[in-house]
Design a protein around this motif. Structure first.
Motif, PDB file in Angstrom:
ATOM      1  N   LYS A   2      -2.622  -6.128  -7.410  1.00  0.00           N
ATOM      2  CA  LYS A   2      -2.478  -5.646  -6.032  1.00  0.00           C
ATOM      3  C   LYS A   2      -1.013  -5.595  -5.605  1.00  0.00           C
ATOM      4  N   ALA A   3      -0.261  -6.636  -5.928  1.00  0.00           N
ATOM      5  CA  ALA A   3       1.145  -6.695  -5.528  1.00  0.00           C
ATOM      6  C   ALA A   3       1.959  -5.589  -6.198  1.00  0.00           C
ATOM      7  N   ALA A   4       1.678  -5.314  -7.461  1.00  0.00           N
ATOM      8  CA  ALA A   4       2.411  -4.267  -8.174  1.00  0.00           C
ATOM      9  C   ALA A   4       2.108  -2.892  -7.577  1.00  0.00           C
ATOM     10  N   ILE A   5       0.844  -2.588  -7.363  1.00  0.00           N
ATOM     11  CA  ILE A   5       0.470  -1.286  -6.797  1.00  0.00           C
ATOM     12  C   ILE A   5       1.054  -1.117  -5.393  1.00  0.00           C
ATOM     13  N   LYS A   6       0.941  -2.150  -4.564  1.00  0.00           N
ATOM     14  CA  LYS A   6       1.454  -2.075  -3.194  1.00  0.00           C
ATOM     15  C   LYS A   6       2.965  -1.861  -3.184  1.00  0.00           C
ATOM     16  N   SER A   7       3.689  -2.619  -3.977  1.00  0.00           N
ATOM     17  CA  SER A   7       5.154  -2.531  -3.987  1.00  0.00           C
ATOM     18  C   SER A   7       5.657  -1.207  -4.540  1.00  0.00           C
ATOM     19  N   ILE A   8       5.116  -0.777  -5.671  1.00  0.00           N
ATOM     20  CA  ILE A   8       5.591   0.463  -6.286  1.00  0.00           C
ATOM     21  C   ILE A   8       5.164   1.675  -5.461  1.00  0.00           C
ATOM     22  N   SER A   9       4.007   1.614  -4.815  1.00  0.00           N
ATOM     23  CA  SER A   9       3.557   2.720  -3.948  1.00  0.00           C
ATOM     24  C   SER A   9       4.497   2.930  -2.771  1.00  0.00           C
ATOM     25  N   GLU A  16      -1.129   9.142  -4.279  1.00  0.00           N
ATOM     26  CA  GLU A  16      -2.298   8.425  -4.812  1.00  0.00           C
ATOM     27  C   GLU A  16      -1.822   7.452  -5.883  1.00  0.00           C
ATOM     28  N   SER A  17      -2.545   6.344  -6.010  1.00  0.00           N
ATOM     29  CA  SER A  17      -2.231   5.391  -7.070  1.00  0.00           C
ATOM     30  C   SER A  17      -3.521   4.946  -7.744  1.00  0.00           C
ATOM     31  N   GLU A  36       0.580 -17.412 -13.256  1.00  0.00           N
ATOM     32  CA  GLU A  36      -0.014 -16.182 -13.781  1.00  0.00           C
ATOM     33  C   GLU A  36       1.074 -15.219 -14.235  1.00  0.00           C
ATOM     34  N   GLN A  37       0.852 -14.588 -15.377  1.00  0.00           N
ATOM     35  CA  GLN A  37       1.761 -13.596 -15.932  1.00  0.00           C
ATOM     36  C   GLN A  37       0.928 -12.479 -16.546  1.00  0.00           C
ATOM     37  N   GLY A  38       1.523 -11.309 -16.680  1.00  0.00           N
ATOM     38  CA  GLY A  38       0.831 -10.208 -17.329  1.00  0.00           C
ATOM     39  C   GLY A  38       1.471  -8.883 -16.973  1.00  0.00           C
ATOM     40  N   THR A  39       1.012  -7.835 -17.633  1.00  0.00           N
ATOM     41  CA  THR A  39       1.540  -6.494 -17.404  1.00  0.00           C
ATOM     42  C   THR A  39       0.467  -5.620 -16.769  1.00  0.00           C
ATOM     43  N   VAL A  40       0.845  -4.967 -15.687  1.00  0.00           N
ATOM     44  CA  VAL A  40      -0.032  -4.053 -14.957  1.00  0.00           C
ATOM     45  C   VAL A  40       0.355  -2.630 -15.345  1.00  0.00           C
ATOM     46  N   SER A  41      -0.615  -1.815 -15.719  1.00  0.00           N
ATOM     47  CA  SER A  41      -0.371  -0.393 -16.006  1.00  0.00           C
ATOM     48  C   SER A  41      -0.989   0.423 -14.875  1.00  0.00           C
ATOM     49  N   MET A  42      -0.160   1.276 -14.272  1.00  0.00           N
ATOM     50  CA  MET A  42      -0.576   2.049 -13.104  1.00  0.00           C
ATOM     51  C   MET A  42      -0.174   3.504 -13.263  1.00  0.00           C
ATOM     52  N   SER A  43      -0.828   4.371 -12.520  1.00  0.00           N
ATOM     53  CA  SER A  43      -0.441   5.783 -12.431  1.00  0.00           C
ATOM     54  C   SER A  43      -0.228   6.113 -10.970  1.00  0.00           C
ATOM     55  N   PHE A  44       0.806   6.929 -10.707  1.00  0.00           N
ATOM     56  CA  PHE A  44       1.117   7.343  -9.346  1.00  0.00           C
ATOM     57  C   PHE A  44       1.246   8.854  -9.292  1.00  0.00           C
ATOM     58  N   LEU A  45       0.604   9.446  -8.299  1.00  0.00           N
ATOM     59  CA  LEU A  45       0.766  10.871  -8.026  1.00  0.00           C
ATOM     60  C   LEU A  45       1.866  10.969  -6.976  1.00  0.00           C
ATOM     61  N   VAL A  46       2.982  11.586  -7.365  1.00  0.00           N
ATOM     62  CA  VAL A  46       4.160  11.653  -6.498  1.00  0.00           C
ATOM     63  C   VAL A  46       4.337  13.076  -5.977  1.00  0.00           C
ATOM     64  N   ALA A  47       4.469  13.177  -4.653  1.00  0.00           N
ATOM     65  CA  ALA A  47       4.639  14.471  -3.991  1.00  0.00           C
ATOM     66  C   ALA A  47       6.056  15.008  -4.212  1.00  0.00           C
ATOM     67  N   PRO A  48       6.257  16.295  -3.956  1.00  0.00           N
ATOM     68  CA  PRO A  48       7.595  16.875  -4.102  1.00  0.00           C
ATOM     69  C   PRO A  48       8.662  16.208  -3.218  1.00  0.00           C
ATOM     70  N   ASP A  49       8.237  15.506  -2.149  1.00  0.00           N
ATOM     71  CA  ASP A  49       9.203  14.812  -1.289  1.00  0.00           C
ATOM     72  C   ASP A  49       9.490  13.387  -1.775  1.00  0.00           C
ATOM     73  N   GLY A  50       8.861  12.964  -2.882  1.00  0.00           N
ATOM     74  CA  GLY A  50       9.108  11.639  -3.447  1.00  0.00           C
ATOM     75  C   GLY A  50       8.177  10.547  -2.958  1.00  0.00           C
ATOM     76  N   SER A  51       7.252  10.877  -2.080  1.00  0.00           N
ATOM     77  CA  SER A  51       6.299   9.878  -1.590  1.00  0.00           C
ATOM     78  C   SER A  51       5.092   9.788  -2.526  1.00  0.00           C
ATOM     79  N   VAL A  52       4.461   8.621  -2.536  1.00  0.00           N
ATOM     80  CA  VAL A  52       3.275   8.420  -3.364  1.00  0.00           C
ATOM     81  C   VAL A  52       2.050   8.920  -2.609  1.00  0.00           C
TER      82      VAL A  52
END
Length: 113
Positions: free
Chosen positions: A79-86, A65-66, A47-63
């Protein structure tokens, strides 16, 4: 691509985008230090493909919401992309020069070598 965003290529296969508002700089992170592990089932199924995600990042650098914006076409890759980048530590975005909670868009491309 999003017409109202500013995007920066930060690593092969990864694009970070943020809202292009006056005096606003989107959050970012070091993609070389924050990689997603290819899901084993996805590797086996080629499987291959591109995942497009949005992340709400707090002033301390933590995620805070995704959101999945556009699927890769494969649930395991999404799922793997969201989990890892979050889990990544982001450099917070700024508004008028001060750290602020901002949305950042990230495209993660899963490619087999």
């Amino acid at each position: 691509m999003w017409t109202s965003t500013r995007c920066t290529s930060v690593f092969a296969g990864l694009l970070v985008c943020g809202a292009a508002a006056a005096a606003e700089v989107p959050a970012s992170f070091d993609a070389a230090k924050c990689k997603a592990e290819y899901p084993k089932a996805s590797l086996m199924n080629e499987e291959q493909g591109t995942v497009s995600m949005s992340f709400l990042v707090a002033p301390d650098g933590s995620v805070v919401e995704s959101k999945l914006e556009k699927t890769s076409g494969f649930k395991n890759l999404d799922k793997a992309a969201i989990k890892s980048i979050s889990a990544c530590k982001f450099k917070p975005g700024t508004k008028d020069g001060a750290p602020a909670q901002t949305w950042t868009k990230v495209d993660y491309a899963w490619k087999l070598d």
